[in-house]
Design an enzyme around this catalytic site. Structure first.
Site, mmCIF file in Angstrom:
data_model
loop_
_atom_site.group_PDB
_atom_site.id
_atom_site.type_symbol
_atom_site.label_atom_id
_atom_site.label_comp_id
_atom_site.label_asym_id
_atom_site.label_seq_id
_atom_site.Cartn_x
_atom_site.Cartn_y
_atom_site.Cartn_z
ATOM 1 N N LYS A 158 0.837 -1.206 0.000
ATOM 2 C CA LYS A 158 0.000 0.000 0.000
ATOM 3 C C LYS A 158 0.871 1.256 0.000
ATOM 4 O O LYS A 158 1.931 1.266 0.611
ATOM 5 C CB LYS A 158 -0.896 0.028 1.244
ATOM 6 C CG LYS A 158 -1.944 -1.078 1.314
ATOM 7 C CD LYS A 158 -2.820 -0.877 2.552
ATOM 8 C CE LYS A 158 -4.003 -1.838 2.551
ATOM 9 N NZ LYS A 158 -4.914 -1.584 3.688
ATOM 10 N N GLU A 200 0.933 -5.091 4.276
ATOM 11 C CA GLU A 200 -0.016 -5.675 5.225
ATOM 12 C C GLU A 200 -0.383 -7.068 4.752
ATOM 13 O O GLU A 200 -0.365 -7.333 3.544
ATOM 14 C CB GLU A 200 -1.320 -4.848 5.261
ATOM 15 C CG GLU A 200 -1.252 -3.640 6.139
ATOM 16 C CD GLU A 200 -2.538 -2.832 6.113
ATOM 17 O OE1 GLU A 200 -3.511 -3.232 5.433
ATOM 18 O OE2 GLU A 200 -2.558 -1.787 6.777
ATOM 19 N N LYS A 201 -0.749 -7.915 5.680
ATOM 20 C CA LYS A 201 -1.337 -9.194 5.279
ATOM 21 C C LYS A 201 -2.655 -8.883 4.591
ATOM 22 O O LYS A 201 -3.397 -8.023 5.026
ATOM 23 C CB LYS A 201 -1.563 -10.087 6.502
ATOM 24 C CG LYS A 201 -2.223 -11.407 6.142
ATOM 25 C CD LYS A 201 -1.814 -12.536 7.071
ATOM 26 C CE LYS A 201 -2.368 -13.867 6.578
ATOM 27 N NZ LYS A 201 -1.549 -14.415 5.460
ATOM 28 N N GLU A 275 -11.053 3.684 10.615
ATOM 29 C CA GLU A 275 -11.488 2.603 9.727
ATOM 30 C C GLU A 275 -10.826 1.287 10.123
ATOM 31 O O GLU A 275 -9.605 1.242 10.296
ATOM 32 C CB GLU A 275 -11.076 2.899 8.271
ATOM 33 C CG GLU A 275 -11.809 4.051 7.649
ATOM 34 C CD GLU A 275 -11.566 4.127 6.136
ATOM 35 O OE1 GLU A 275 -12.128 5.022 5.511
ATOM 36 O OE2 GLU A 275 -10.807 3.292 5.591
ATOM 37 N N GLU A 287 -6.961 2.837 8.523
ATOM 38 C CA GLU A 287 -6.792 4.261 8.195
ATOM 39 C C GLU A 287 -7.673 5.098 9.118
ATOM 40 O O GLU A 287 -8.595 4.575 9.723
ATOM 41 C CB GLU A 287 -7.253 4.553 6.750
ATOM 42 C CG GLU A 287 -6.363 3.956 5.679
ATOM 43 C CD GLU A 287 -6.951 4.083 4.281
ATOM 44 O OE1 GLU A 287 -7.765 4.993 4.053
ATOM 45 O OE2 GLU A 287 -6.588 3.266 3.426
ATOM 46 N N ARG A 291 -12.347 13.948 9.100
ATOM 47 C CA ARG A 291 -13.402 14.837 8.597
ATOM 48 C C ARG A 291 -14.774 14.280 8.987
ATOM 49 O O ARG A 291 -14.870 13.140 9.446
ATOM 50 C CB ARG A 291 -13.328 14.876 7.063
ATOM 51 C CG ARG A 291 -13.535 13.498 6.455
ATOM 52 C CD ARG A 291 -13.835 13.501 4.969
ATOM 53 N NE ARG A 291 -14.287 12.183 4.545
ATOM 54 C CZ ARG A 291 -13.513 11.173 4.247
ATOM 55 N NH1 ARG A 291 -12.212 11.284 4.333
ATOM 56 N NH2 ARG A 291 -14.036 10.007 3.876
HETATM 57 C C1 MV4 Z 1 -7.164 -4.011 2.719
HETATM 58 C C2 MV4 Z 1 -7.905 -5.099 2.192
HETATM 59 C C3 MV4 Z 1 -7.523 -6.374 2.568
HETATM 60 N N1 MV4 Z 1 -6.469 -6.561 3.395
HETATM 61 N N2 MV4 Z 1 -6.121 -4.254 3.559
HETATM 62 C C4 MV4 Z 1 -9.248 -0.586 0.176
HETATM 63 C C5 MV4 Z 1 -9.393 0.859 0.454
HETATM 64 C C6 MV4 Z 1 -8.514 1.159 1.596
HETATM 65 N N3 MV4 Z 1 -9.203 2.033 2.507
HETATM 66 C C7 MV4 Z 1 -8.173 -0.145 2.208
HETATM 67 N N4 MV4 Z 1 -8.664 -1.158 1.328
HETATM 68 C C8 MV4 Z 1 -8.471 -2.467 1.578
HETATM 69 N N5 MV4 Z 1 -7.450 -2.745 2.416
HETATM 70 C C9 MV4 Z 1 -5.799 -5.502 3.869
HETATM 71 N N6 MV4 Z 1 -4.735 -5.712 4.679
HETATM 72 C C10 MV4 Z 1 -8.966 -4.818 1.347
HETATM 73 C C11 MV4 Z 1 -9.267 -3.489 1.029
HETATM 74 C C12 MV4 Z 1 -10.418 -3.303 0.191
HETATM 75 C C13 MV4 Z 1 -11.575 -2.663 0.670
HETATM 76 C C14 MV4 Z 1 -11.650 -2.143 1.953
HETATM 77 C C15 MV4 Z 1 -12.783 -1.524 2.408
HETATM 78 C C16 MV4 Z 1 -13.886 -1.428 1.586
HETATM 79 C C17 MV4 Z 1 -13.857 -1.928 0.301
HETATM 80 C C18 MV4 Z 1 -12.700 -2.556 -0.164
HETATM 81 C C19 MV4 Z 1 -12.666 -3.074 -1.455
HETATM 82 C C20 MV4 Z 1 -11.531 -3.667 -1.917
HETATM 83 C C21 MV4 Z 1 -10.400 -3.773 -1.098
#
Ligand code: MV4
Length: 449
Positions: A158, A200-201, A275, A287, A291
């Site tokens: 990321k 991240e995993k 989040e 994250e 806001r």
């Molecule tokens: C992830 C994940 C799976 N594993 N992190 C996508 C947006 C960003 N805010 C973080 N996201 C993700 N992080 C790990 N370690 C999957 C996502 C993700 C996702 C997260 C929240 C809502 C929708 C999503 C759609 C695809 C991937």
């Protein structure tokens, strides 16, 4: 308390802020582009200032024009809403330097959380659970391989400056890692001018659960429950709920205590959202958003707290109107985001509103800046209305949403109302155990029928 606030936004959120100001006896200043001269937020504000041409970079992102508008109207504070300048630390800083109050957190906290690595390091320090991953930034591919071996594949690379899904790459095994590493860094450099990445995993079936908090300038932080925001398409939320039905009261209080303690230790002020990914009964922080969020109304309905009013109170130095013991979660709320888009291919469909009939009745709230004869300009986000329903339980909120969507009439533009009707009628949705992948699969499945 302030006597005049400038609202540096447009559309439904500008109205939301205007309404809070009016109830608090605060005068309002709207700013608008030349494309928004006839917009509802301009009509409803006490005063308005044109800040530039349609292009957002020259209007709603134009820091100097907004500051000038505040100066010439004598506004004391600026509410940024969401999007635009709401998470711009430089803007928050400028606002302060020019003698205005930024209605939001400190520039330092905005900057800190804007850097996803710093955000995680900070949360780790305050004992907030994280996704297993690299300790800070990855410096080279060899280290990346070591971290991946330790936490196990699949892994995600990321971007530190990313968020909202941009600059993310999965690697399922070691042979995919080098490419993911290269591509993630190159994309991050291109998109954010910063190629710092972390690992991240990869969680394969999480829910996206977020925690709402708000802090005042006297060291008080309120926990206002969670929202389930798992229903997204291409990282755009479509439907949100509060509270998430997957959580037991024990789990909810536990993550709430963790979040509010961390925010107290950090000295965080104003509204914020942590989040988390939630999978197999575990919360993993990913994250923080510094806001007010689009989906804040579902939290307002289950807590009976006016989040915007509280934001304004705490920004002016007053104490939060509530103590944690005053917060009693009650009922269930759902929000459907209604976009001026073709419900088949999601292409924006701006145009003139010919007919508009608002739904109403018990447990129905509509946040929208639409009116009959209004022409939705093509330059901005396609969100045109948020329909929010409340009931004593999830089923009641769902049935009420179905009833409200049936009542609602918008003609002149295509909207995503038909998509919401399909989702709400689906037996899997009704069970409520969907993950972040459910909606994209659902849309794909519905195409072939
Ligand atoms: C992830 C994940 C799976 N594993 N992190 C996508 C947006 C960003 N805010 C973080 N996201 C993700 N992080 C790990 N370690 C999957 C996502 C993700 C996702 C997260 C929240 C809502 C929708 C999503 C759609 C695809 C991937």
């Amino acid at each position: 308390m302030f006597s005049k606030i400038l609202i540096a936004n447009r559309g439904e959120i500008a109205l939301r802020i205007l309404r809070a100001c009016r109830e608090m006896g605060i005068k309002t200043v709207a700013v608008h582009s030349t494309a928004d001269t006839d917009a509802m937020h301009v009509r409803l504000a006490d005063e308005s200032v044109c800040i530039g041409p349609p292009s957002v970079t020259e209007s709603y992102l134009n820091k100097r024009a907004i500051l000038s508008a505040a100066a010439i109207t004598g506004a004391e504070a600026i509410h940024p809403g969401y999007g635009f300048l709401s998470e711009n630390a430089d803007f928050a800083e400028l606002v302060g330097e020019h003698g205005f109050v930024f209605i939001g957190p400190s520039p330092e906290h905005i900057r800190m959380m804007g850097d996803k690595i710093q955000a995680k390091t900070t949360m780790k320090k305050f004992k907030v659970p994280l996704v297993p991953g690299s300790d800070g930034a990855l410096t080279d591919l060899a280290t990346a391989k070591k971290v991946a071996d330790k936490i196990g594949y699949p892994v995600l690379i990321k971007a530190a400056a990313g968020g909202g899904g941009r600059g993310m790459k999965v690697a399922s095994n070691e042979s995919e890692l080098e490419e993911a590493w290269q591509v993630a860094r190159a994309e991050a450099k291109m998109a954010f001018g910063n190629d710092e990445v972390y690992m991240e995993k990869y969680l394969d079936k999480p829910k996206h659960i977020e925690v709402q908090i708000i802090g005042d300038q006297h060291g008080n932080v309120l926990f206002l429950g969670e929202r389930d925001c798992s229903l997204q398409r291409r990282h755009q939320k479509v439907l949100e709920e509060a509270l998430p039905t997957c959580l037991t009261e024990k789990e909810r209080n536990s993550i709430g205590e963790i979040a509010s303690r961390a925010m107290k230790q950090l000295g965080y002020k104003n509204a914020g959202t942590l989040e988390f990914l939630y999978q197999d009964g575990h919360f993993c922080f990913i994250e923080m958003n510094t806001r007010l969020q689009v989906e804040h109304p579902v939290t307002e309905l289950v807590t009976d707290v006016d989040l915007v009013a509280e934001q304004i109170r705490v920004a002016s130095g007053e104490r939060l109107n509530f103590k944690q013991k005053d917060i009693h979660f009650k009922g269930h709320a759902i929000e459907c985001r209604i976009n001026a888009e073709d419900p088949e291919n999601f292409l924006p469909n701006p145009g003139k509103i010919e007919v508009f009939h608002s739904p109403g009745g018990l447990g129905v709230r509509l946040d929208s800046a639409l009116y009959v004869g209004y022409t939705i300009p093509p330059y901005y986000d396609s969100l045109i209305a948020k329909l929010i329903t409340y009931g004593h339980d999830r089923e009641t909120a769902i049935v009420r949403m179905q009833r409200a969507l049936e009542e609602m009439v918008i003609t002149g533009v295509k909207t995503t109302i038909p998509l919401h009707q399909k989702i709400l009628a689906d037996p899997e949705f009704r069970k409520g155990d969907y993950t972040i992948h459910w909606l994209e699969n659902f849309i794909e499945k519905n195409k072939s029928i």
